[in-house]
Write an enzyme that holds these catalytic residues in place. Sequence first.
Site, PDB file in Angstrom:
ATOM      1  N   TYR A 178      12.521 -18.601  15.343  1.00 37.14           N
ATOM      2  CA  TYR A 178      12.639 -19.144  14.502  1.00 37.14           C
ATOM      3  C   TYR A 178      13.568 -19.402  13.657  1.00 37.14           C
ATOM      4  O   TYR A 178      13.783 -18.478  12.637  1.00 37.14           O
ATOM      5  CB  TYR A 178      10.852 -19.044  13.799  1.00 37.14           C
ATOM      6  CG  TYR A 178       9.969 -19.284  14.091  1.00 37.14           C
ATOM      7  CD1 TYR A 178       9.031 -20.456  15.776  1.00 37.14           C
ATOM      8  CD2 TYR A 178       8.746 -18.070  14.553  1.00 37.14           C
ATOM      9  CE1 TYR A 178       8.663 -20.211  16.331  1.00 37.14           C
ATOM     10  CE2 TYR A 178       6.898 -18.281  15.437  1.00 37.14           C
ATOM     11  CZ  TYR A 178       7.753 -19.464  16.281  1.00 37.14           C
ATOM     12  OH  TYR A 178       6.418 -19.556  16.823  1.00 37.14           O
TER      13      TYR A 178
ATOM     14  N   PHE B 184       6.191  -2.565   7.208  1.00 33.66           N
ATOM     15  CA  PHE B 184       7.003  -3.478   7.677  1.00 33.66           C
ATOM     16  C   PHE B 184       6.463  -3.608   8.779  1.00 33.66           C
ATOM     17  O   PHE B 184       5.274  -3.991   8.880  1.00 33.66           O
ATOM     18  CB  PHE B 184       8.788  -3.055   7.322  1.00 33.66           C
ATOM     19  CG  PHE B 184       9.100  -3.263   5.975  1.00 33.66           C
ATOM     20  CD1 PHE B 184       7.834  -1.866   4.969  1.00 33.66           C
ATOM     21  CD2 PHE B 184       9.878  -3.872   5.214  1.00 33.66           C
ATOM     22  CE1 PHE B 184       8.448  -2.332   3.661  1.00 33.66           C
ATOM     23  CE2 PHE B 184      10.004  -3.868   3.589  1.00 33.66           C
ATOM     24  CZ  PHE B 184       9.387  -3.251   3.060  1.00 33.66           C
TER      25      PHE B 184
ATOM     26  N   TYR C 280      -1.713 -14.051   2.068  1.00 27.72           N
ATOM     27  CA  TYR C 280      -2.442 -12.636   2.981  1.00 27.72           C
ATOM     28  C   TYR C 280      -1.634 -11.501   2.339  1.00 27.72           C
ATOM     29  O   TYR C 280      -2.058 -10.690   1.436  1.00 27.72           O
ATOM     30  CB  TYR C 280      -1.391 -12.472   4.090  1.00 27.72           C
ATOM     31  CG  TYR C 280      -0.989 -11.225   4.767  1.00 27.72           C
ATOM     32  CD1 TYR C 280      -2.824 -10.547   4.746  1.00 27.72           C
ATOM     33  CD2 TYR C 280      -0.096 -10.332   4.725  1.00 27.72           C
ATOM     34  CE1 TYR C 280      -2.528  -8.757   5.450  1.00 27.72           C
ATOM     35  CE2 TYR C 280      -0.427  -9.332   5.141  1.00 27.72           C
ATOM     36  CZ  TYR C 280      -1.253  -9.062   5.316  1.00 27.72           C
ATOM     37  OH  TYR C 280      -1.133  -7.142   6.091  1.00 27.72           O
TER      38      TYR C 280
HETATM   39  N1  UFG Z   1       9.827 -15.250  15.459  1.00 24.30           N
HETATM   40  C1  UFG Z   1      10.218 -16.414  16.488  1.00 24.30           C
HETATM   41  N2  UFG Z   1       9.696 -16.426  17.143  1.00 24.30           N
HETATM   42  C2  UFG Z   1       8.135 -15.907  17.301  1.00 24.30           C
HETATM   43  C3  UFG Z   1       7.382 -14.848  16.812  1.00 24.30           C
HETATM   44  C4  UFG Z   1       8.157 -14.707  14.847  1.00 24.30           C
HETATM   45  O1  UFG Z   1      11.412 -16.080  16.159  1.00 24.30           O
HETATM   46  O2  UFG Z   1       7.488 -16.313  18.112  1.00 24.30           O
HETATM   47  C5  UFG Z   1      10.675 -14.352  13.821  1.00 24.30           C
HETATM   48  C6  UFG Z   1       9.710 -14.795  12.672  1.00 24.30           C
HETATM   49  O3  UFG Z   1      10.565 -15.863  12.518  1.00 24.30           O
HETATM   50  C7  UFG Z   1      10.463 -13.249  12.159  1.00 24.30           C
HETATM   51  C8  UFG Z   1      10.321 -12.497  13.110  1.00 24.30           C
HETATM   52  O4  UFG Z   1      10.581 -12.806  14.573  1.00 24.30           O
HETATM   53  O5  UFG Z   1      11.811 -13.474  11.638  1.00 24.30           O
HETATM   54  C9  UFG Z   1       9.310 -11.264  12.889  1.00 24.30           C
HETATM   55  O6  UFG Z   1       7.997 -11.928  13.207  1.00 24.30           O
HETATM   56  P1  UFG Z   1       6.368 -11.288  12.856  1.00 24.30           P
HETATM   57  O7  UFG Z   1       5.144 -12.620  13.312  1.00 24.30           O
HETATM   58  O8  UFG Z   1       6.184 -10.454  14.292  1.00 24.30           O
HETATM   59  O9  UFG Z   1       6.470 -10.335  12.260  1.00 24.30           O
HETATM   60  P2  UFG Z   1       6.528 -11.086  10.612  1.00 24.30           P
HETATM   61  O10 UFG Z   1       7.920 -10.193   9.521  1.00 24.30           O
HETATM   62  O11 UFG Z   1       6.198 -12.765  10.630  1.00 24.30           O
HETATM   63  O12 UFG Z   1       5.987 -10.388   9.825  1.00 24.30           O
HETATM   64  C10 UFG Z   1       5.200  -9.072   9.228  1.00 24.30           C
HETATM   65  C11 UFG Z   1       3.336  -8.622  10.187  1.00 24.30           C
HETATM   66  C12 UFG Z   1       2.871  -9.556   8.459  1.00 24.30           C
HETATM   67  C13 UFG Z   1       3.246  -9.132   7.592  1.00 24.30           C
HETATM   68  C14 UFG Z   1       4.916  -9.522   6.765  1.00 24.30           C
HETATM   69  C15 UFG Z   1       5.751  -8.881   5.867  1.00 24.30           C
HETATM   70  O13 UFG Z   1       2.902  -8.853  10.931  1.00 24.30           O
HETATM   71  O14 UFG Z   1       1.314  -8.749   9.131  1.00 24.30           O
HETATM   72  O15 UFG Z   1       5.394  -8.451   8.800  1.00 24.30           O
HETATM   73  O16 UFG Z   1       6.174  -9.777   5.608  1.00 24.30           O
HETATM   74  F1  UFG Z   1       2.838  -9.890   6.260  1.00 24.30           F
END
Ligand code: UFG
Length: 329
Positions: free
Chosen positions: A208, A169, A141
Amino acid sequence: MKVLVCGGAGYVGSHTARELSDRGREVAVFDNLEKGHMSAVPKGAEFYRGDLRDYAAIDRAIAAARPDAVIDFAAYSLVGESVGEPIKYFENNIGGTLNLLKAMISRGVGHIVFSSTAAAYGEPESVPITEDARTLPTNPYGESKLCVEKMLKWIDRAHGLRYSVLRYFNVAGAHVSGEIGEDHEPETHLIPIVLRAALNRAESVTVYGGDYDTPDGTCVRDYIHVTDLADAHILALEDIRKRGVSTTYNLGNGKGFSVLEILGAARKVTGVDIKAVTGPRRAGDPSSLVASSDRIIRELGWQPKLFSLEKIIETAWNWHKNNPDGFKD
Ligand code: UFG
């Protein structure tokens, strides 16, 4: 000014289309409605149903809408899914965008704001992350977005297509009116998952990983309100049209919150004792991602208004509480 918003029925796209329309700009939306929702499109906006992977469809829409500029949100954006299905991501996010750029050039549309991501950086060497930091994506991605950023640079040089790349972000929250908000299927983002649990749609939230090298052991992220982000798109568009200089900006609030802090804030806002259990780490999650948005603050005078975490969660809660099943369509 008339703006064609590709992916304007999706989460960030619909909030940006709404902001443009509230400020009196003419808006046309191009969306395949695979992930987006027709009822998220602002009333009064022209609508073209189509897919960027279909060159004729986007070319027809540009010919019919005759926009002055384009803002492009149309893409797949699930990090985890992209690892298992890289071709799907490259085909849509790179191939689709290439069709859009080709059609823009052939129809004489010279300005684009492109939706990119913090995932372009990969595991940061230091935080806060500035725009000049190393870009080494850890998933397809992020790679797909970085690849388009590089294409834009060369296409600008050859064809004078001016762009502004916005690297977001963690986007969260919903429109203050409560009329539009986040509705993904499947939902993978932390804040909506936590709020769904508050609505009893899930028994508990899985955190997580609790063993990261962060103050409380859980991942730290920089959350930005979707309307502040929408505002940045409009500022960036006006700037490239005025100055004619292509740019790249980070967009975050410059403050990191851990998963446990998000849970704590959500319990406070909702008044619900949301249960959480710690599970294993999710593959590909960097421990800490915090933006430096100094460049867009300095150069464009961007001023986030809904920067407090409580406000971000409050607007999201207002949306989820009143629309527990998301949009009707
Ligand atoms: N998390 C949990 N439990 C859940 C869902 C998420 O603990 O059920 C944690 C994830 O591990 C992470 C944080 O919450 O540490 C945020 O997770 P998100 O899935 O909400 O967002 P991300 O940081 O993974 O992803 C976001 C955007 C992506 C982008 C990324 C850049 O959604 O599109 O930031 O790193 F690519």
